[in-house]
Design a protein around this motif. Structure first.
Motif, PDB file in Angstrom:
ATOM      1  N   VAL A  41      73.710  17.109 135.755  1.00 17.08           N
ATOM      2  CA  VAL A  41      72.443  17.810 135.504  1.00 17.08           C
ATOM      3  C   VAL A  41      72.635  18.976 134.528  1.00 17.08           C
ATOM      4  N   ASP A  42      73.701  18.889 133.750  1.00 12.46           N
ATOM      5  CA  ASP A  42      73.978  19.854 132.675  1.00 12.46           C
ATOM      6  C   ASP A  42      74.164  21.292 133.155  1.00 12.46           C
ATOM      7  N   LEU A  43      74.888  21.447 134.248  1.00 21.34           N
ATOM      8  CA  LEU A  43      75.247  22.778 134.733  1.00 21.34           C
ATOM      9  C   LEU A  43      76.772  22.852 134.839  1.00 21.34           C
ATOM     10  N   PRO A  44      77.347  24.006 134.506  1.00 15.96           N
ATOM     11  CA  PRO A  44      78.812  24.133 134.583  1.00 15.96           C
ATOM     12  C   PRO A  44      79.301  24.159 136.026  1.00 15.96           C
ATOM     13  N   ALA A  54      70.180  33.233 141.150  1.00 12.96           N
ATOM     14  CA  ALA A  54      70.872  33.477 139.886  1.00 12.96           C
ATOM     15  C   ALA A  54      70.502  32.461 138.804  1.00 12.96           C
ATOM     16  N   PHE A  55      69.616  31.544 139.111  1.00  9.93           N
ATOM     17  CA  PHE A  55      69.266  30.484 138.171  1.00  9.93           C
ATOM     18  C   PHE A  55      67.806  30.556 137.758  1.00  9.93           C
ATOM     19  N   SER A  56      67.514  30.020 136.578  1.00 10.90           N
ATOM     20  CA  SER A  56      66.129  29.921 136.111  1.00 10.90           C
ATOM     21  C   SER A  56      65.429  28.795 136.867  1.00 10.90           C
ATOM     22  N   GLY A  57      64.123  28.691 136.688  1.00 11.89           N
ATOM     23  CA  GLY A  57      63.366  27.630 137.353  1.00 11.89           C
ATOM     24  C   GLY A  57      63.846  26.238 136.966  1.00 11.89           C
ATOM     25  N   GLY A  58      64.110  26.020 135.683  1.00 14.24           N
ATOM     26  CA  GLY A  58      64.603  24.722 135.234  1.00 14.24           C
ATOM     27  C   GLY A  58      65.978  24.413 135.791  1.00 14.24           C
ATOM     28  N   GLN A  59      66.835  25.422 135.862  1.00 15.86           N
ATOM     29  CA  GLN A  59      68.162  25.215 136.437  1.00 15.86           C
ATOM     30  C   GLN A  59      68.070  24.914 137.931  1.00 15.86           C
ATOM     31  N   ARG A  60      67.197  25.621 138.637  1.00 16.95           N
ATOM     32  CA  ARG A  60      67.031  25.346 140.073  1.00 16.95           C
ATOM     33  C   ARG A  60      66.510  23.929 140.296  1.00 16.95           C
ATOM     34  N   GLN A  61      65.631  23.476 139.413  1.00 22.40           N
ATOM     35  CA  GLN A  61      65.119  22.120 139.567  1.00 22.40           C
ATOM     36  C   GLN A  61      66.245  21.106 139.341  1.00 22.40           C
ATOM     37  N   ARG A  62      67.134  21.375 138.402  1.00 18.70           N
ATOM     38  CA  ARG A  62      68.277  20.481 138.181  1.00 18.70           C
ATOM     39  C   ARG A  62      69.226  20.507 139.377  1.00 18.70           C
ATOM     40  N   ILE A  63      69.378  21.660 140.014  1.00 17.02           N
ATOM     41  CA  ILE A  63      70.190  21.750 141.241  1.00 17.02           C
ATOM     42  C   ILE A  63      69.556  20.888 142.333  1.00 17.02           C
ATOM     43  N   ALA A  64      68.238  20.948 142.450  1.00 18.08           N
ATOM     44  CA  ALA A  64      67.538  20.136 143.457  1.00 18.08           C
ATOM     45  C   ALA A  64      67.726  18.643 143.184  1.00 18.08           C
ATOM     46  N   ILE A  65      67.751  18.262 141.915  1.00 19.66           N
ATOM     47  CA  ILE A  65      67.985  16.861 141.556  1.00 19.66           C
ATOM     48  C   ILE A  65      69.406  16.461 141.953  1.00 19.66           C
ATOM     49  N   ALA A  66      70.376  17.312 141.647  1.00 18.64           N
ATOM     50  CA  ALA A  66      71.773  17.027 142.013  1.00 18.64           C
ATOM     51  C   ALA A  66      71.901  16.865 143.519  1.00 18.64           C
ATOM     52  N   ARG A  67      71.250  17.748 144.249  1.00 13.23           N
ATOM     53  CA  ARG A  67      71.314  17.689 145.712  1.00 13.23           C
ATOM     54  C   ARG A  67      70.679  16.403 146.229  1.00 13.23           C
ATOM     55  N   GLY A  72      73.089   9.722 147.865  1.00 13.65           N
ATOM     56  CA  GLY A  72      73.120   8.304 147.514  1.00 13.65           C
ATOM     57  C   GLY A  72      71.815   7.595 147.814  1.00 13.65           C
ATOM     58  N   PRO A  73      70.694   8.130 147.331  1.00 11.42           N
ATOM     59  CA  PRO A  73      69.395   7.558 147.709  1.00 11.42           C
ATOM     60  C   PRO A  73      69.153   6.183 147.098  1.00 11.42           C
ATOM     61  N   LYS A  74      68.376   5.391 147.800  1.00 11.92           N
ATOM     62  CA  LYS A  74      67.877   4.126 147.244  1.00 11.92           C
ATOM     63  C   LYS A  74      66.623   4.403 146.415  1.00 11.92           C
ATOM     64  N   VAL A  75      65.894   5.477 146.828  1.00 12.24           N
ATOM     65  CA  VAL A  75      64.693   5.900 146.113  1.00 12.24           C
ATOM     66  C   VAL A  75      64.765   7.408 145.924  1.00 12.24           C
ATOM     67  N   MET A  97      65.712  12.929 135.304  1.00 12.12           N
ATOM     68  CA  MET A  97      65.546  12.275 136.602  1.00 12.12           C
ATOM     69  C   MET A  97      65.566  10.764 136.454  1.00 12.12           C
ATOM     70  N   ARG A  98      64.868  10.264 135.448  1.00 12.38           N
ATOM     71  CA  ARG A  98      64.827   8.806 135.217  1.00 12.38           C
ATOM     72  C   ARG A  98      66.224   8.268 134.932  1.00 12.38           C
ATOM     73  N   THR A  99      66.927   8.900 134.029  1.00 11.62           N
ATOM     74  CA  THR A  99      68.265   8.442 133.652  1.00 11.62           C
ATOM     75  C   THR A  99      69.215   8.479 134.842  1.00 11.62           C
ATOM     76  N   LEU A 100      69.201   9.582 135.576  1.00 16.00           N
ATOM     77  CA  LEU A 100      70.106   9.706 136.723  1.00 16.00           C
ATOM     78  C   LEU A 100      69.758   8.711 137.829  1.00 16.00           C
ATOM     79  N   ALA A 101      68.481   8.463 138.054  1.00 22.04           N
ATOM     80  CA  ALA A 101      68.092   7.474 139.064  1.00 22.04           C
ATOM     81  C   ALA A 101      68.584   6.088 138.658  1.00 22.04           C
ATOM     82  N   ILE A 102      68.390   5.739 137.399  1.00 19.52           N
ATOM     83  CA  ILE A 102      68.851   4.432 136.915  1.00 19.52           C
ATOM     84  C   ILE A 102      70.365   4.328 137.051  1.00 19.52           C
ATOM     85  N   ASP A 103      71.077   5.369 136.611  1.00 21.20           N
ATOM     86  CA  ASP A 103      72.546   5.363 136.694  1.00 21.20           C
ATOM     87  C   ASP A 103      73.036   5.261 138.137  1.00 21.20           C
TER      88      ASP A 103
END
Length: 169
Positions: A41-44, A54-67, A72-75, A97-103
């Motif tokens: 999700v492009d975070l170090p 300590a994160f911006s809104g976009g960074q927090r959203q990427r953290i939520a995606i990583a979490r 290992g969701p099916k959906v 989100m689309r790319t990571l879900a597909i991957d």
């Protein structure tokens, strides 16, 4: 699940690496690590030691995606996951989100009012009016030949620049 407000869905008293690790513990067969999910999700990697504030809104959203991916969701479900972000970040996060879900081999249910972004990431679209699905079809069917009056109204409301609708690059 990736919620609309990532700050409210992250525990402010726990480091984000620990919160992502909680998801990994639920999927013992996962090849993911906290560092790998952060990189996806492009975070170090050193982000794992920081707290959500300590994160911006976009960074927090990427953290939520990583979490969300950690389990290992099916959906992968996104409930208005981009609505609180600026237009540039909305498109970027939706595509991520689309790319990571597909991957990850997961399907994605992306709930949004932003039809221009939906057009960019969806294979199929369901249009809802007053909590009921009124039309379902491929993205191209919905855009090129909408059948329901509400779908036509929604599509007519999208600002037009190039005939397709605005979507930030």
């Amino acid at each position: 699940m990736v919620f609309q407000n990532p700050y409210a869905s992250l525990n402010p008293r726990r480091r984000i690496g620990d919160q992502i690790a909680d998801g990994l513990a639920l999927d013992p067969d996962s090849d993911w690590t906290v560092d790998a999910l952060l990189a996806a999700v492009d975070l170090p990697a050193d982000s794992a030691q920081r707290f959500p504030h300590a994160f911006s809104g976009g960074q927090r959203q990427r953290i939520a995606i990583a979490r969300a991916l950690a389990v290992g969701p099916k959906v992968l479900i996104g409930d208005e996951p981009i609505s609180s972000l600026d237009a540039f970040l909305q498109a970027r996060i939706a595509r991520m989100m689309r790319t990571l879900a597909i991957d990850a081999g997961a399907s994605m249910l992306f709930i949004s009012h932003d039809l221009a972004v939906v057009r960019e990431i969806a294979d199929r679209v369901a249009v809802m009016e007053a909590g009921r699905i009124v039309e379902v079809g491929t993205t191209e069917q919905i855009w090129n030949d909408p059948q329901h009056a509400y779908t036509k109204k929604l599509l007519a409301a999208i600002p037009k620049v190039d005939g397709k609708g605005i979507i930030p690059g």
